[in-house]
Design a protein around this motif. Structure first.
Motif, PDB file in Angstrom:
ATOM      1  N   TYR A 101       0.836  -1.199   0.000  1.00  0.00           N
ATOM      2  CA  TYR A 101       0.000   0.000   0.000  1.00  0.00           C
ATOM      3  C   TYR A 101       0.875   1.255   0.000  1.00  0.00           C
ATOM      4  O   TYR A 101       0.593   2.228  -0.700  1.00  0.00           O
ATOM      5  CB  TYR A 101      -0.924   0.024   1.223  1.00  0.00           C
ATOM      6  CG  TYR A 101      -2.025  -1.012   1.178  1.00  0.00           C
ATOM      7  CD1 TYR A 101      -2.913  -1.084   0.111  1.00  0.00           C
ATOM      8  CD2 TYR A 101      -2.201  -1.903   2.223  1.00  0.00           C
ATOM      9  CE1 TYR A 101      -3.933  -2.018   0.079  1.00  0.00           C
ATOM     10  CE2 TYR A 101      -3.220  -2.847   2.212  1.00  0.00           C
ATOM     11  CZ  TYR A 101      -4.077  -2.899   1.130  1.00  0.00           C
ATOM     12  OH  TYR A 101      -5.086  -3.827   1.113  1.00  0.00           O
ATOM     13  N   ILE A 102       1.940   1.228   0.788  1.00  0.00           N
ATOM     14  CA  ILE A 102       2.855   2.365   0.842  1.00  0.00           C
ATOM     15  C   ILE A 102       3.524   2.565  -0.518  1.00  0.00           C
ATOM     16  O   ILE A 102       3.659   3.699  -0.987  1.00  0.00           O
ATOM     17  CB  ILE A 102       3.889   2.183   1.972  1.00  0.00           C
ATOM     18  CG1 ILE A 102       3.194   2.265   3.336  1.00  0.00           C
ATOM     19  CG2 ILE A 102       5.005   3.220   1.873  1.00  0.00           C
ATOM     20  CD1 ILE A 102       4.063   1.885   4.525  1.00  0.00           C
ATOM     21  N   ALA A 103       3.910   1.468  -1.168  1.00  0.00           N
ATOM     22  CA  ALA A 103       4.528   1.570  -2.496  1.00  0.00           C
ATOM     23  C   ALA A 103       3.582   2.229  -3.496  1.00  0.00           C
ATOM     24  O   ALA A 103       4.007   3.058  -4.312  1.00  0.00           O
ATOM     25  CB  ALA A 103       4.948   0.189  -2.983  1.00  0.00           C
ATOM     26  N   LYS A 104       2.303   1.875  -3.445  1.00  0.00           N
ATOM     27  CA  LYS A 104       1.318   2.508  -4.331  1.00  0.00           C
ATOM     28  C   LYS A 104       1.210   4.006  -4.036  1.00  0.00           C
ATOM     29  O   LYS A 104       1.092   4.817  -4.940  1.00  0.00           O
ATOM     30  CB  LYS A 104      -0.051   1.850  -4.176  1.00  0.00           C
ATOM     31  CG  LYS A 104      -0.158   0.515  -4.839  1.00  0.00           C
ATOM     32  CD  LYS A 104      -1.579  -0.011  -4.724  1.00  0.00           C
ATOM     33  CE  LYS A 104      -1.735  -1.340  -5.403  1.00  0.00           C
ATOM     34  NZ  LYS A 104      -3.124  -1.811  -5.376  1.00  0.00           N
ATOM     35  N   ALA A 141       4.487  10.968   3.086  1.00  0.00           N
ATOM     36  CA  ALA A 141       4.400  11.239   4.523  1.00  0.00           C
ATOM     37  C   ALA A 141       3.680  12.561   4.786  1.00  0.00           C
ATOM     38  O   ALA A 141       2.814  12.639   5.663  1.00  0.00           O
ATOM     39  CB  ALA A 141       5.797  11.265   5.140  1.00  0.00           C
ATOM     40  N   GLU A 142       4.004  13.584   4.024  1.00  0.00           N
ATOM     41  CA  GLU A 142       3.332  14.878   4.169  1.00  0.00           C
ATOM     42  C   GLU A 142       1.852  14.763   3.826  1.00  0.00           C
ATOM     43  O   GLU A 142       1.006  15.322   4.515  1.00  0.00           O
ATOM     44  CB  GLU A 142       3.992  15.917   3.272  1.00  0.00           C
ATOM     45  CG  GLU A 142       5.366  16.335   3.739  1.00  0.00           C
ATOM     46  CD  GLU A 142       6.054  17.285   2.766  1.00  0.00           C
ATOM     47  OE1 GLU A 142       5.382  17.806   1.840  1.00  0.00           O
ATOM     48  OE2 GLU A 142       7.267  17.508   2.939  1.00  0.00           O
ATOM     49  N   ARG A 182       8.264  11.330   8.224  1.00  0.00           N
ATOM     50  CA  ARG A 182       8.905  10.434   7.258  1.00  0.00           C
ATOM     51  C   ARG A 182       9.449   9.189   7.955  1.00  0.00           C
ATOM     52  O   ARG A 182       9.367   8.083   7.430  1.00  0.00           O
ATOM     53  CB  ARG A 182      10.033  11.172   6.535  1.00  0.00           C
ATOM     54  CG  ARG A 182      10.684  10.364   5.456  1.00  0.00           C
ATOM     55  CD  ARG A 182      11.797  11.167   4.764  1.00  0.00           C
ATOM     56  NE  ARG A 182      12.399  10.402   3.699  1.00  0.00           N
ATOM     57  CZ  ARG A 182      13.317   9.462   3.872  1.00  0.00           C
ATOM     58  NH1 ARG A 182      13.737   9.172   5.070  1.00  0.00           N
ATOM     59  NH2 ARG A 182      13.824   8.809   2.845  1.00  0.00           N
ATOM     60  N   GLU A 183       9.987   9.353   9.142  1.00  0.00           N
ATOM     61  CA  GLU A 183      10.557   8.233   9.892  1.00  0.00           C
ATOM     62  C   GLU A 183       9.497   7.194  10.246  1.00  0.00           C
ATOM     63  O   GLU A 183       9.761   5.992  10.240  1.00  0.00           O
ATOM     64  CB  GLU A 183      11.253   8.731  11.160  1.00  0.00           C
ATOM     65  CG  GLU A 183      12.494   9.559  10.903  1.00  0.00           C
ATOM     66  CD  GLU A 183      12.212  11.004  10.461  1.00  0.00           C
ATOM     67  OE1 GLU A 183      11.054  11.487  10.627  1.00  0.00           O
ATOM     68  OE2 GLU A 183      13.123  11.630   9.927  1.00  0.00           O
TER      69      GLU A 183
END
Length: 96
Positions: free
Chosen positions: A6-9, A21-22, A28-29
């Motif tokens: 999901y993060i990759a998408k 992240a924004e 970001r961490e």
């Protein structure tokens, strides 16, 4: 589906991990830790990520919870959501 996917998408849509992240309102961490499987994301961030990549919010929340859950009963409940559409979403986790 795994939280990492999901993060990759989300990264594909926004262009970078920092931009994602924004967009979802986390540091970001925190996103890096979630992507590495060390920590889940807050529910609100999961919802924003789901809206961004146009998937069911519950699927992203379940993937995040599954990542860090230790209780086997809770993991068993979350497993059908993490496994994707090929799994029947009911009281059992038998593939159909």
């Amino acid at each position: 589906m795994e939280l990492k996917k999901y993060i990759a998408k989300g990264i594909e849509i926004t262009g970078s991990l920092t931009a994602l992240a924004e967009k979802i309102g986390v540091m970001r961490e925190a996103l890096t830790a979630a992507n590495g499987g060390r920590r889940g994301l807050p529910a609100v961030a999961c919802g924003k990520l789901a809206d961004l990549i146009e998937v069911n919010r519950w699927d992203v929340v379940a993937a995040s919870e599954f990542l860090t859950e230790k209780d086997e009963k809770k993991r068993a409940y979350l497993l059908p959501f993490v496994m994707g559409e090929g799994w029947r979403r009911g009281r059992d986790s038998n593939p159909r």
